[in-house]
Design a protein around this motif. Structure first.
Motif, PDB file in Angstrom:
ATOM      1  N   ARG A  44       0.863  -1.193   0.000  1.00 49.36           N
ATOM      2  CA  ARG A  44       0.000   0.000   0.000  1.00 49.36           C
ATOM      3  C   ARG A  44       0.894   1.236   0.000  1.00 49.36           C
ATOM      4  O   ARG A  44       1.706   1.444   0.917  1.00 49.36           O
ATOM      5  CB  ARG A  44      -0.887  -0.001   1.240  1.00 49.36           C
ATOM      6  N   LEU A  45       0.793   2.043  -1.052  1.00 46.48           N
ATOM      7  CA  LEU A  45       1.557   3.285  -1.154  1.00 46.48           C
ATOM      8  C   LEU A  45       0.679   4.451  -0.753  1.00 46.48           C
ATOM      9  O   LEU A  45      -0.396   4.669  -1.328  1.00 46.48           O
ATOM     10  CB  LEU A  45       2.056   3.474  -2.587  1.00 46.48           C
ATOM     11  N   LEU A  46       1.119   5.227   0.231  1.00 41.50           N
ATOM     12  CA  LEU A  46       0.376   6.400   0.688  1.00 41.50           C
ATOM     13  C   LEU A  46       0.791   7.636  -0.114  1.00 41.50           C
ATOM     14  O   LEU A  46       1.857   7.662  -0.741  1.00 41.50           O
ATOM     15  CB  LEU A  46       0.634   6.634   2.174  1.00 41.50           C
ATOM     16  N   PRO A  47      -0.032   8.689  -0.088  1.00 46.34           N
ATOM     17  CA  PRO A  47       0.302   9.910  -0.833  1.00 46.34           C
ATOM     18  C   PRO A  47       1.638  10.530  -0.444  1.00 46.34           C
ATOM     19  O   PRO A  47       2.260  11.217  -1.265  1.00 46.34           O
ATOM     20  CB  PRO A  47      -0.868  10.847  -0.499  1.00 46.34           C
ATOM     21  N   ASP A  48       2.102  10.299   0.806  1.00 40.13           N
ATOM     22  CA  ASP A  48       3.375  10.881   1.224  1.00 40.13           C
ATOM     23  C   ASP A  48       4.583  10.060   0.764  1.00 40.13           C
ATOM     24  O   ASP A  48       5.721  10.386   1.084  1.00 40.13           O
ATOM     25  CB  ASP A  48       3.407  11.076   2.745  1.00 40.13           C
ATOM     26  N   GLY A  49       4.339   8.977   0.015  1.00 38.62           N
ATOM     27  CA  GLY A  49       5.426   8.168  -0.507  1.00 38.62           C
ATOM     28  C   GLY A  49       5.833   7.000   0.370  1.00 38.62           C
ATOM     29  O   GLY A  49       6.698   6.210  -0.011  1.00 38.62           O
ATOM     30  N   THR A  50       5.237   6.858   1.550  1.00 38.09           N
ATOM     31  CA  THR A  50       5.549   5.726   2.414  1.00 38.09           C
ATOM     32  C   THR A  50       4.736   4.511   1.992  1.00 38.09           C
ATOM     33  O   THR A  50       3.657   4.641   1.407  1.00 38.09           O
ATOM     34  CB  THR A  50       5.276   6.039   3.884  1.00 38.09           C
ATOM     35  N   THR A  51       5.265   3.330   2.276  1.00 39.54           N
ATOM     36  CA  THR A  51       4.567   2.097   1.947  1.00 39.54           C
ATOM     37  C   THR A  51       4.358   1.253   3.195  1.00 39.54           C
ATOM     38  O   THR A  51       5.169   1.283   4.125  1.00 39.54           O
ATOM     39  CB  THR A  51       5.345   1.259   0.914  1.00 39.54           C
ATOM     40  N   TRP A  52       3.268   0.509   3.166  1.00 37.19           N
ATOM     41  CA  TRP A  52       2.952  -0.447   4.223  1.00 37.19           C
ATOM     42  C   TRP A  52       2.698  -1.778   3.548  1.00 37.19           C
ATOM     43  O   TRP A  52       2.000  -1.857   2.541  1.00 37.19           O
ATOM     44  CB  TRP A  52       1.750   0.033   5.039  1.00 37.19           C
ATOM     45  N   ARG A  53       3.263  -2.827   4.111  1.00 34.54           N
ATOM     46  CA  ARG A  53       3.320  -4.109   3.422  1.00 34.54           C
ATOM     47  C   ARG A  53       2.765  -5.233   4.288  1.00 34.54           C
ATOM     48  O   ARG A  53       2.917  -5.217   5.511  1.00 34.54           O
ATOM     49  CB  ARG A  53       4.767  -4.432   3.040  1.00 34.54           C
ATOM     50  N   GLY A  54       2.133  -6.196   3.622  1.00 31.54           N
ATOM     51  CA  GLY A  54       1.637  -7.362   4.336  1.00 31.54           C
ATOM     52  C   GLY A  54       1.733  -8.607   3.469  1.00 31.54           C
ATOM     53  O   GLY A  54       1.449  -8.558   2.268  1.00 31.54           O
ATOM     54  N   GLN A  55       2.151  -9.696   4.073  1.00 32.99           N
ATOM     55  CA  GLN A  55       2.209 -10.978   3.357  1.00 32.99           C
ATOM     56  C   GLN A  55       0.810 -11.579   3.294  1.00 32.99           C
ATOM     57  O   GLN A  55       0.103 -11.657   4.308  1.00 32.99           O
ATOM     58  CB  GLN A  55       3.158 -11.939   4.061  1.00 32.99           C
ATOM     59  N   ILE A  56       0.408 -12.000   2.106  1.00 31.11           N
ATOM     60  CA  ILE A  56      -0.910 -12.609   1.933  1.00 31.11           C
ATOM     61  C   ILE A  56      -0.882 -14.020   2.514  1.00 31.11           C
ATOM     62  O   ILE A  56      -0.047 -14.844   2.130  1.00 31.11           O
ATOM     63  CB  ILE A  56      -1.295 -12.652   0.445  1.00 31.11           C
ATOM     64  N   VAL A  57      -1.797 -14.298   3.441  1.00 29.03           N
ATOM     65  CA  VAL A  57      -1.802 -15.608   4.096  1.00 29.03           C
ATOM     66  C   VAL A  57      -3.129 -16.345   3.924  1.00 29.03           C
ATOM     67  O   VAL A  57      -3.261 -17.483   4.381  1.00 29.03           O
ATOM     68  CB  VAL A  57      -1.465 -15.477   5.603  1.00 29.03           C
ATOM     69  N   GLU A  58      -4.101 -15.710   3.248  1.00 33.13           N
ATOM     70  CA  GLU A  58      -5.395 -16.366   3.064  1.00 33.13           C
ATOM     71  C   GLU A  58      -6.104 -15.762   1.859  1.00 33.13           C
ATOM     72  O   GLU A  58      -6.142 -14.536   1.712  1.00 33.13           O
ATOM     73  CB  GLU A  58      -6.258 -16.192   4.316  1.00 33.13           C
ATOM     74  N   THR A  59      -6.654 -16.621   0.996  1.00 31.61           N
ATOM     75  CA  THR A  59      -7.350 -16.154  -0.204  1.00 31.61           C
ATOM     76  C   THR A  59      -8.568 -17.032  -0.478  1.00 31.61           C
ATOM     77  O   THR A  59      -8.671 -18.159   0.016  1.00 31.61           O
ATOM     78  CB  THR A  59      -6.436 -16.220  -1.445  1.00 31.61           C
ATOM     79  N   GLU A  60      -9.479 -16.507  -1.305  1.00 34.18           N
ATOM     80  CA  GLU A  60     -10.613 -17.275  -1.813  1.00 34.18           C
ATOM     81  C   GLU A  60     -10.783 -16.975  -3.299  1.00 34.18           C
ATOM     82  O   GLU A  60     -10.585 -15.834  -3.730  1.00 34.18           O
ATOM     83  CB  GLU A  60     -11.904 -16.928  -1.085  1.00 34.18           C
ATOM     84  N   ALA A  61     -11.166 -17.984  -4.064  1.00 36.67           N
ATOM     85  CA  ALA A  61     -11.360 -17.830  -5.500  1.00 36.67           C
ATOM     86  C   ALA A  61     -12.844 -17.773  -5.847  1.00 36.67           C
ATOM     87  O   ALA A  61     -13.658 -18.477  -5.243  1.00 36.67           O
ATOM     88  CB  ALA A  61     -10.708 -18.989  -6.242  1.00 36.67           C
ATOM     89  N   TYR A  62     -13.168 -16.932  -6.851  1.00 35.21           N
ATOM     90  CA  TYR A  62     -14.534 -16.807  -7.362  1.00 35.21           C
ATOM     91  C   TYR A  62     -14.470 -16.845  -8.885  1.00 35.21           C
ATOM     92  O   TYR A  62     -13.650 -16.148  -9.492  1.00 35.21           O
ATOM     93  CB  TYR A  62     -15.174 -15.518  -6.855  1.00 35.21           C
ATOM     94  N   THR A  63     -15.327 -17.652  -9.496  1.00 34.49           N
ATOM     95  CA  THR A  63     -15.228 -17.923 -10.924  1.00 34.49           C
ATOM     96  C   THR A  63     -16.586 -17.765 -11.614  1.00 34.49           C
ATOM     97  O   THR A  63     -17.627 -17.705 -10.961  1.00 34.49           O
ATOM     98  CB  THR A  63     -14.753 -19.369 -11.164  1.00 34.49           C
ATOM     99  N   PRO A  64     -16.588 -17.752 -12.967  1.00 40.46           N
ATOM    100  CA  PRO A  64     -17.852 -17.793 -13.699  1.00 40.46           C
ATOM    101  C   PRO A  64     -18.595 -19.097 -13.373  1.00 40.46           C
ATOM    102  O   PRO A  64     -17.968 -20.139 -13.161  1.00 40.46           O
ATOM    103  CB  PRO A  64     -17.419 -17.778 -15.169  1.00 40.46           C
ATOM    104  N   GLY A  65     -19.903 -19.031 -13.292  1.00 45.74           N
ATOM    105  CA  GLY A  65     -20.680 -20.210 -12.950  1.00 45.74           C
ATOM    106  C   GLY A  65     -20.716 -20.506 -11.469  1.00 45.74           C
ATOM    107  O   GLY A  65     -21.300 -21.510 -11.036  1.00 45.74           O
ATOM    108  N   ASP A  66     -20.121 -19.652 -10.678  1.00 44.28           N
ATOM    109  CA  ASP A  66     -20.061 -19.800  -9.227  1.00 44.28           C
ATOM    110  C   ASP A  66     -21.179 -18.948  -8.612  1.00 44.28           C
ATOM    111  O   ASP A  66     -21.164 -17.724  -8.738  1.00 44.28           O
ATOM    112  CB  ASP A  66     -18.684 -19.330  -8.744  1.00 44.28           C
ATOM    113  N   PRO A  67     -22.163 -19.545  -7.948  1.00 44.44           N
ATOM    114  CA  PRO A  67     -23.282 -18.763  -7.415  1.00 44.44           C
ATOM    115  C   PRO A  67     -22.888 -17.751  -6.341  1.00 44.44           C
ATOM    116  O   PRO A  67     -23.661 -16.840  -6.050  1.00 44.44           O
ATOM    117  CB  PRO A  67     -24.223 -19.832  -6.841  1.00 44.44           C
ATOM    118  N   ALA A  68     -21.691 -17.894  -5.790  1.00 43.83           N
ATOM    119  CA  ALA A  68     -21.224 -16.929  -4.793  1.00 43.83           C
ATOM    120  C   ALA A  68     -20.473 -15.763  -5.414  1.00 43.83           C
ATOM    121  O   ALA A  68     -20.143 -14.794  -4.726  1.00 43.83           O
ATOM    122  CB  ALA A  68     -20.322 -17.626  -3.774  1.00 43.83           C
TER     123      ALA A  68
END
Length: 225
Positions: A44-68
């Motif tokens: 995440r880049l803020l307007p002042d030029g600083t960044t904040w970072r996080g490692q992705i540890v959880e995801t979910e997938a959504y696709t065509p034909g998926d009622p959710a």
């Protein structure tokens, strides 16, 4: 606190550019991208030029034909970005108070996305109220919590995930990949959570034994090294 400026080109910037995940890497089915994003970094880049970072540890997938999937029935103003090219953001509001960040995947015209469900933050932003959330590893443990932690709202939707933009993604570092290859780290695949439709689809992945994961209870499918 991590502070990095991207206003002047440097060797560090060149290195960062090589790590940035490209739209072509994301132009695959969301069910392939979602597990591959575990261990990658959201920046995440803020307007002042600083960044904040996080490692992705959880995801979910959504696709065509998926009622959710938000694009299941038809194209709307809200979900139109999902029908476009990969590498864009899709942010929506739930319960009138929580924002959720998604990464658009697959080919142009194929509506699919990966929901970023949890991050393990490198450092804690100063705007976080530590009295309300005293456990550092739980500050971004959930899609709404991670958006709040990185100040992500609806204004971030339909934006490119690119260097020098407010948000971008970086590949896994070599250490994490080696630990995944040798079994030190592993990914757990389960059914998705918080849904009323498509509840049997095993399209949720998380980093096993990570305290920053939102929830571990669900129907466990398998653990992948």
């Amino acid at each position: 606190m991590v502070k990095r400026s991207f206003r002047n080109p440097t060797n560090s910037q060149n290195l960062a550019t090589s790590l940035v995940i490209s739209p072509s890497w994301l132009s695959r089915p969301s069910t392939a991208v979602a597990p591959d994003l575990i261990g990658c970094t959201l920046v995440r880049l803020l307007p002042d030029g600083t960044t904040w970072r996080g490692q992705i540890v959880e995801t979910e997938a959504y696709t065509p034909g998926d009622p959710a999937c938000h694009a299941y029935r038809r194209r709307t103003d809200r979900n139109s970005v999902m029908f476009g090219p990969a590498g864009m953001t899709y942010v929506y509001l739930i319960y009138g108070m929580y924002y959720c960040l998604n990464v658009v995947t697959d080919l142009d015209g194929v509506p699919s996305a990966v929901l970023i469900r949890a991050l393990q933050l490198e450092t804690i932003p100063p705007w976080i109220d530590r009295q309300k959330e005293p456990k550092p590893h739980r500050i971004a443990a959930g899609p709404g919590k991670l958006c709040r932690a990185l100040k992500i709202d609806l204004s971030f939707t339909a934006q490119p995930l690119q260097l020098e933009q407010p948000l971008w993604l970086e590949h896994r570092d070599a250490t994490f990949q080696q630990q995944l290859d040798d079994g030190t780290h592993s990914l757990t695949q389960t059914t998705r959570i918080g849904l009323t439709q498509g509840t049997d689809f095993p399209w949720r992945w998380y980093l096993a034994n990570c305290p920053a994961v939102s929830k571990v209870e669900s129907i466990k499918i398998r653990t992948k090294g």
